[in-house]
Design a protein around this motif. Structure first.
Motif, mmCIF file in Angstrom:
data_model
loop_
_atom_site.group_PDB
_atom_site.id
_atom_site.type_symbol
_atom_site.label_atom_id
_atom_site.label_comp_id
_atom_site.label_asym_id
_atom_site.label_seq_id
_atom_site.Cartn_x
_atom_site.Cartn_y
_atom_site.Cartn_z
ATOM 1 N N THR A 1 0.824 -1.341 0.084
ATOM 2 C CA THR A 1 -0.044 -0.026 -0.152
ATOM 3 C C THR A 1 0.835 1.264 -0.085
ATOM 4 N N ALA A 2 0.255 2.251 -0.591
ATOM 5 C CA ALA A 2 1.103 3.508 -0.557
ATOM 6 C C ALA A 2 -0.011 4.695 -0.262
ATOM 7 N N PHE A 3 0.664 5.828 0.113
ATOM 8 C CA PHE A 3 -0.507 6.968 0.278
ATOM 9 C C PHE A 3 -1.349 6.756 1.331
ATOM 10 N N VAL B 1 9.036 -4.090 -9.531
ATOM 11 C CA VAL B 1 8.997 -3.767 -8.039
ATOM 12 C C VAL B 1 9.795 -5.033 -7.555
ATOM 13 N N ILE B 2 9.088 -6.240 -7.758
ATOM 14 C CA ILE B 2 9.654 -7.463 -7.177
ATOM 15 C C ILE B 2 10.933 -7.586 -7.723
ATOM 16 N N ARG C 1 9.480 2.279 -6.332
ATOM 17 C CA ARG C 1 9.130 1.776 -7.614
ATOM 18 C C ARG C 1 7.700 1.385 -7.623
ATOM 19 N N PHE C 2 6.968 1.082 -6.627
ATOM 20 C CA PHE C 2 5.519 0.877 -6.494
ATOM 21 C C PHE C 2 4.813 2.357 -6.107
#
Ligand code: UDP
Length: 253
Positions: A35-37, A227-228, A219-220
């Motif tokens: 998750t981000a933000f 990413v991986i 990167r995500f």
């Protein structure tokens, strides 16, 4: 015992905590969820949990060896580790060596510019408030931690930073910044602050020291792709890939 039969203590965005096999222990389970933000952006990155479990095990073990006490006891499986139960201090402790992310935005510093010295920041762990930046005044006034706790946390954070900076530089990676969390344990009625949570490409900014290519969660966050592959590259350079299952060693796609 399977996870479905274990008592869930807490579920966060990237990890779950289950009751441990003995009192004073917990099991930390690493999910593939990213998750981000503050949860606005979500995805499942197949294999992330396995890689972060292994990288965090490696880093926490090394830190333990140089005397930075932490919650890690041992890895139990691909996605699980046995940890000491602690009283989590409700702070995200950020340490920065190079300007990036929220610091660059807040102070108008170009990403990538070196800082005059390592800078420690504190954010309150509160998703509803978006983890706001807080000062030592706030921390002591609201009793989130004592002055002594803050001294201990800052000294430990600088030791972690020095150690990690060297560890990563040795594999041609610049440690730009990272976030760590601390917990309190009790030893004969005396409190002691120890390192908790995780240390992984989810919680650090890691740039290839030659190309400045990002090998971390940005990167995500910034839709840079691979990413991986980047997390795997960090694990590979740390030398922990040979213990990964073949499906991850050979690439997940
Ligand atoms: N970080 C983290 N969890 C958070 C916020 C930040 O692990 O909830 C890490 C982030 O990966 C980076 C460092 O802390 O390595 C500094 O993040 P920053 O304050 O620049 O926040 P961002 O730009 O990620 O919002």
């Amino acid at each position: 015992m399977t996870n479905s039969r274990r008592k869930k203590i807490y579920e966060g965005k990237a990890k779950i905590l289950y009751e441990g096999p003995e009192p004073g222990t917990l099991i930390q389970y690493f999910k593939d969820d990213a998750t981000a933000f503050n949860g606005e952006k979500k995805a499942t990155l197949e294999g992330k949990g396995v890689i972060n479990n292994r990288i965090s095990e490696y880093v926490m073990t090394k830190l333990g060896q140089i005397g930075v006490q932490n919650h890690f006891i041992r890895r139990l499986s691909l996605r699980e580790q046995l940890i000491r139960e602690v009283e989590i201090i409700p702070l995200e402790v950020i340490c920065r060596n190079v300007a990036a992310g929220s610091l660059s935005k807040r102070l108008g510093l170009e990403e990538g510019s070196p800082l005059p010295r390592s800078i420690i920041e504190f954010c309150l762990k509160d998703d509803k408030l978006n983890d706001p930046l807080v000062s030592e005044e706030h921390i002591t006034a609201f009793n989130w931690a004592s002055t002594q706790d803050i001294d201990d946390i800052m000294a430990l954070t600088l030791r972690v930073n020095d150690f990690l900076t060297g560890l990563f530089l040795g594999i041609n990676i610049t440690l730009v910044d990272f976030k760590i969390e601390f917990g309190r344990i009790w030893e004969n009625d005396f409190p002691r602050i120890i390192l908790a949570d995780e240390i992984s490409p989810d919680s650090c900014r890691l740039w290839d020291a030659t190309t400045n290519e990002k090998l971390d969660k940005d990167r995500f966050r910034r839709d840079l792709g691979n990413v991986i592959e980047s997390y795997t590259e960090v694990a590979r350079r740390l030398g922990v890939m040979n213990e990964m299952p073949t499906v991850i060693q050979g690439g997940l796609h």
